[in-house]
Design an enzyme around this catalytic site. Structure first.
Site, PDB file in Angstrom:
ATOM      1  N   LYS A 181       0.847  -1.197   0.000  1.00 46.85           N
ATOM      2  CA  LYS A 181       0.000   0.000   0.000  1.00 46.85           C
ATOM      3  C   LYS A 181       0.885   1.252   0.000  1.00 46.85           C
ATOM      4  O   LYS A 181       0.991   1.977   0.992  1.00 46.85           O
ATOM      5  CB  LYS A 181      -0.959  -0.020   1.197  1.00 46.85           C
ATOM      6  CG  LYS A 181      -2.178   0.841   0.978  1.00 46.85           C
ATOM      7  CD  LYS A 181      -3.286   0.438   1.904  1.00 46.85           C
ATOM      8  CE  LYS A 181      -4.373   1.505   1.994  1.00 46.85           C
ATOM      9  NZ  LYS A 181      -5.016   1.828   0.753  1.00 46.85           N
ATOM     10  N   GLU A 214      -9.090  -5.800  -8.854  1.00 42.98           N
ATOM     11  CA  GLU A 214      -9.738  -4.998  -7.810  1.00 42.98           C
ATOM     12  C   GLU A 214     -10.182  -3.683  -8.421  1.00 42.98           C
ATOM     13  O   GLU A 214      -9.987  -3.446  -9.618  1.00 42.98           O
ATOM     14  CB  GLU A 214      -8.772  -4.766  -6.642  1.00 42.98           C
ATOM     15  CG  GLU A 214      -7.520  -4.006  -7.044  1.00 42.98           C
ATOM     16  CD  GLU A 214      -6.476  -3.908  -5.940  1.00 42.98           C
ATOM     17  OE1 GLU A 214      -6.834  -3.965  -4.756  1.00 42.98           O
ATOM     18  OE2 GLU A 214      -5.282  -3.771  -6.276  1.00 42.98           O
TER      19      GLU A 214
HETATM   20  C1  LIG Z   1      -6.217  -0.658  -4.126  1.00 44.44           C
HETATM   21  C2  LIG Z   1      -7.072  -1.001  -2.953  1.00 44.44           C
HETATM   22  N1  LIG Z   1      -7.726  -2.182  -2.929  1.00 44.44           N
HETATM   23  C3  LIG Z   1      -8.521  -2.525  -1.903  1.00 44.44           C
HETATM   24  C4  LIG Z   1      -8.704  -1.687  -0.823  1.00 44.44           C
HETATM   25  C5  LIG Z   1      -9.610  -2.106   0.310  1.00 44.44           C
HETATM   26  O1  LIG Z   1      -8.878  -2.254   1.495  1.00 44.44           O
HETATM   27  P1  LIG Z   1      -9.529  -2.009   2.933  1.00 44.44           P
HETATM   28  O2  LIG Z   1     -10.667  -2.949   3.037  1.00 44.44           O
HETATM   29  O3  LIG Z   1      -8.449  -2.328   3.883  1.00 44.44           O
HETATM   30  O4  LIG Z   1      -9.973  -0.600   2.970  1.00 44.44           O
HETATM   31  C6  LIG Z   1      -8.064  -0.455  -0.802  1.00 44.44           C
HETATM   32  C7  LIG Z   1      -8.217   0.461   0.329  1.00 44.44           C
HETATM   33  O5  LIG Z   1      -7.371   0.544   1.159  1.00 44.44           O
HETATM   34  C8  LIG Z   1      -7.214  -0.101  -1.886  1.00 44.44           C
HETATM   35  O6  LIG Z   1      -6.578   1.077  -1.891  1.00 44.44           O
END
Ligand SMILES: Cc1ncc(COP(=O)(O)O)c(C=O)c1O
Length: 329
Positions: A181, A214
């Site tokens: 991330k 995603e």
């Molecule tokens: C690219 C991406 N995919 C999926 C998610 C979903 O993650 P989370 O459930 O931890 O918010 C996020 C958000 O953080 C994201 O930035």
């Protein structure tokens, strides 16, 4: 006519402070409290929520972040977000400015300083300022920043009527970058801009093998034709804390017969097109039903029962589950 340095004002410290305040009054923001290890404390005036331009996170994207929710005075699932934060730091070869326990204390303390009971908590780790090179400057001090803010908001219509997504024309990130991330969200930003320009609400990445990836800042899941909750594998997309938690919470739906099975595996686009339901999952959106994907209706073109059941489970977990940290206001 030649431009001379006299044509531009060289600003004093006071003038810079006034300009930063003016910028914020032209464009008000919902930022309530900000901790910066570089400032050595918390500020609540958004004009002072700043980072040096030569921090490696700013000019090279050498930084990571994560976001946890603040619900009714409690922080939700912070340990899962901290796990992912530390994994991202390690993969990005970022030094930690302090221990995990200290980071948690700073996050909780900044939230308390905001005085707010509902919102979002985003925190960053940067490799620090000191040069404009590719590798971090000698002696660069890693930065830790925490922002307590209003959070991302989505239209009520998305939950009531469902939303529309398009397959993006932008390539999915290579797996290492997708599972980390980091602050490099250019593909995610471009995907969402492209979708909005084309009249959709968001985009979906497809991987090189034709499997669903995603969305911009959310995961995607499906209810298959035969009633299984199906989620793409996490080896080439972000491990969403919301998805991981929902995959656990959904066991009760399996016991109740609302879903037939819970599967984490590759999801080929051809199979996904036949799904009964398609969902967006994430800390900010929670669970939202998708009713249209490109020019295909999803299922019967209406929000489905599994989406609604998952949202109820998540809401309950966020309000009264066992993953809540009360904020000592
Ligand atoms: C690219 C991406 N995919 C999926 C998610 C979903 O993650 P989370 O459930 O931890 O918010 C996020 C958000 O953080 C994201 O930035």
């Amino acid at each position: 006519m030649a431009v001379s340095s006299r044509d531009f004002q060289v600003l004093t410290t006071e003038e810079v402070a006034a300009q930063l305040k003016a910028l914020r009054s032209r464009q008000p923001v919902n930022y309530w409290a900000f901790y910066s290890s570089q400032l050595g404390g918390i500020v609540t005036d958004p004009a002072l929520m700043v980072i040096p331009f030569d921090d490696h996170m700013v000019h090279r994207g050498h930084g990571i972040f994560d976001t946890a929710g603040l619900v009714d005075g409690k922080i939700y699932d912070l340990e899962a977000h901290l796990d992912r934060f530390l994994l991202s730091a390690d993969r990005s070869k970022l030094r930690l400015p302090c221990s995990r326990d200290e980071m948690r204390d700073i996050i909780i303390g900044t939230t308390a300083a905001s005085g707010k009971r509902d919102g979002s908590i985003r925190y960053w780790l940067s490799s620090g300022p000191g040069s404009l090179e590719l590798t971090p400057a000698a002696g660069a001090e890693p930065g830790f920043f925490v922002m307590i803010f209003g959070g991302l908001s989505y239209p009520e219509r998305w939950y009531r009527e469902g939303l529309k997504v398009m397959t993006t024309t932008y390539p999915i990130k290579a797996p290492l970058y997708a599972i980390t991330k980091a602050t490099n969200y250019l593909p995610n930003v471009l995907m969402q801009m492209e979708a909005k320009q084309a009249g959709f609400d968001n985009g979906v990445f497809i991987d090189d093998d034709g499997n669903v990836g995603e969305s911009s800042n959310m995961n995607v899941a499906f209810v298959s034709r035969d009633g299984a909750l199906v989620h793409p594998k996490f080896d080439h997309i972000l491990s969403g804390c919301t998805s991981l938690r929902l995959l656990e919470l959904a066991r009760v739906l399996k016991e109740q017969g609302v879903v037939k099975a819970i599967e984490v595996r590759d999801v080929p686009v051809a199979e996904a097109r036949l799904a009964r339901e398609m969902l967006l999952l994430g800390s900010s959106i929670k669970v939202a039903p998708i009713i249209q994907w490109d020019d295909h209706a999803v299922g019967d073109g209406k929000p489905g029962p599994v989406s609604a059941a998952l949202l109820r489970l998540l809401d309950e977990d966020m309000r009264s589950g066992d993953r809540l940290i009360p904020v000592p206001y």
